[in-house]
Design an enzyme around this catalytic site. Sequence first.
Site, PDB file in Angstrom:
ATOM      1  N   SER A  83     -13.474   4.720  70.768  1.00 61.70           N
ATOM      2  CA  SER A  83     -13.823   5.654  69.696  1.00 61.70           C
ATOM      3  C   SER A  83     -12.606   6.359  69.117  1.00 61.70           C
ATOM      4  O   SER A  83     -12.733   7.140  68.176  1.00 61.70           O
ATOM      5  CB  SER A  83     -14.820   6.700  70.218  1.00 61.70           C
ATOM      6  OG  SER A  83     -14.255   7.437  71.278  1.00 61.70           O
ATOM      7  N   THR A 199     -14.718  11.523  69.165  1.00 61.30           N
ATOM      8  CA  THR A 199     -13.490  12.060  68.589  1.00 61.30           C
ATOM      9  C   THR A 199     -12.752  12.822  69.668  1.00 61.30           C
ATOM     10  O   THR A 199     -13.383  13.386  70.554  1.00 61.30           O
ATOM     11  CB  THR A 199     -13.834  13.059  67.446  1.00 61.30           C
ATOM     12  OG1 THR A 199     -14.623  12.404  66.464  1.00 61.30           O
ATOM     13  CG2 THR A 199     -12.599  13.629  66.803  1.00 61.30           C
ATOM     14  N   THR A 217      -9.572   9.917  65.478  1.00 57.95           N
ATOM     15  CA  THR A 217     -10.757   9.121  65.781  1.00 57.95           C
ATOM     16  C   THR A 217     -10.695   7.779  65.077  1.00 57.95           C
ATOM     17  O   THR A 217      -9.964   7.607  64.098  1.00 57.95           O
ATOM     18  CB  THR A 217     -12.039   9.861  65.320  1.00 57.95           C
ATOM     19  OG1 THR A 217     -13.188   9.140  65.726  1.00 57.95           O
ATOM     20  CG2 THR A 217     -12.062  10.024  63.810  1.00 57.95           C
ATOM     21  N   ARG A 227     -16.049   4.520  54.863  1.00 54.24           N
ATOM     22  CA  ARG A 227     -16.607   5.790  55.335  1.00 54.24           C
ATOM     23  C   ARG A 227     -15.539   6.615  56.036  1.00 54.24           C
ATOM     24  O   ARG A 227     -14.773   6.118  56.839  1.00 54.24           O
ATOM     25  CB  ARG A 227     -17.771   5.535  56.284  1.00 54.24           C
ATOM     26  CG  ARG A 227     -18.451   6.816  56.827  1.00 54.24           C
ATOM     27  CD  ARG A 227     -17.908   7.229  58.176  1.00 54.24           C
ATOM     28  NE  ARG A 227     -18.595   8.421  58.713  1.00 54.24           N
ATOM     29  CZ  ARG A 227     -18.231   9.064  59.807  1.00 54.24           C
ATOM     30  NH1 ARG A 227     -17.183   8.663  60.492  1.00 54.24           N
ATOM     31  NH2 ARG A 227     -18.914  10.118  60.225  1.00 54.24           N
ATOM     32  N   THR A 250     -16.700  17.724  66.946  1.00 54.39           N
ATOM     33  CA  THR A 250     -17.020  16.366  67.354  1.00 54.39           C
ATOM     34  C   THR A 250     -18.476  16.106  66.996  1.00 54.39           C
ATOM     35  O   THR A 250     -19.252  17.040  66.790  1.00 54.39           O
ATOM     36  CB  THR A 250     -16.784  16.180  68.872  1.00 54.39           C
ATOM     37  OG1 THR A 250     -16.935  14.805  69.210  1.00 54.39           O
ATOM     38  CG2 THR A 250     -17.757  17.012  69.699  1.00 54.39           C
ATOM     39  N   GLY A 251     -18.841  14.847  66.916  1.00 53.97           N
ATOM     40  CA  GLY A 251     -20.221  14.511  66.585  1.00 53.97           C
ATOM     41  C   GLY A 251     -20.330  13.859  65.222  1.00 53.97           C
ATOM     42  O   GLY A 251     -19.394  13.228  64.731  1.00 53.97           O
TER      43      GLY A 251
END
Length: 339
Positions: A83, A199, A217, A227, A250-251
């Site tokens: 990731s 991330t 990330t 994106r 994060t997320g």
Amino acid sequence: MADRRDFLKASLLGASAFALAGGANALAGSSDKSKAGARVVSTWDFGVAANQAAWSVLAKGGHALDAVEAGVMVPEADLKNHSVGRAGYPDRDGHVTLDASIMDADGSCGAVAALEHIAHPIQVARRVMERTPHVLLVGDGALQFALEQGFKKEELLTPESEQAWKEWLKNAHYQPSANSEVRDYGKTGMPGGKGNHDTIGMLAIDASGRLAGACTTSGMAWKLRGRVGDSPIIGAGLYVDGEVGAATSTGVGEEVIRNAGSFLVVELMRQGRSPQEACHEAVMRIVRKRPNASKDLQVGFLAMNHHGEVGAFAIQPGFSYAVCDAQRQDGLLASKSVF
């Protein structure tokens, strides 16, 4: 690879002294002036190793900016981390694209987005900050700049990531899901329960009281080509104000961007809220705006004020963050959450 929840359970046994409200204040007691007051925090369990690299800079009296750059380069280089960095999972067309940002206490900042073929985007982000009048370079332009700066062009799609992508193509189903490292194959299209996004965000304060932050990330796996999430967006994935504090997130990046999340956390601290209170309020704003959608989303914020106090909060349980200072080198904590 062990489930992160199991890892958290083991790590938290030794973390009681670092409770969210109290442990973040345990700065005193170091006889080494180069270490006194210095601290680094970062998101997720891979932040433990990242913090060690950052601490090697801080412990020598180094600058917080150098520390966060060195720290996040660890997961960027980790071939087991899908990731962040060179082993990140690709977009749905098979391209590994990386995003990163870095910010100093005086507002200096730089970022790159949708960068291909460069293993350490955080280094390129710093060059953008220091050697251009700009803040953000993207795509082919970011790659051109990186090559002009002497960075090596290389293939980032590893055999393991390529195989995972080919497995995903069999169903080509994509749905961002909370704490994706524990999701099942049916929801993410990933073998072995591996997740689709994460991330590392890192914040540091050095012995001179200077703050800095970095965020990097590979974005959501199988994303639409082009994106870009919150990580390279100053004020969304990262924000630093040396007079107040710093925050990272994060997320699901789209939700963070919609709320200028990290900037919001810092502004709430400016108004007098603690890092914990500021993270909590930023999360609740997302939940209040999208009460139905937030049940299936994960967003977490991590913050540090200019005193070195730390706080974190998330929508869903499972968000962890790592703390490192003169008293503790491997602290891993579980954030509080809404649900």
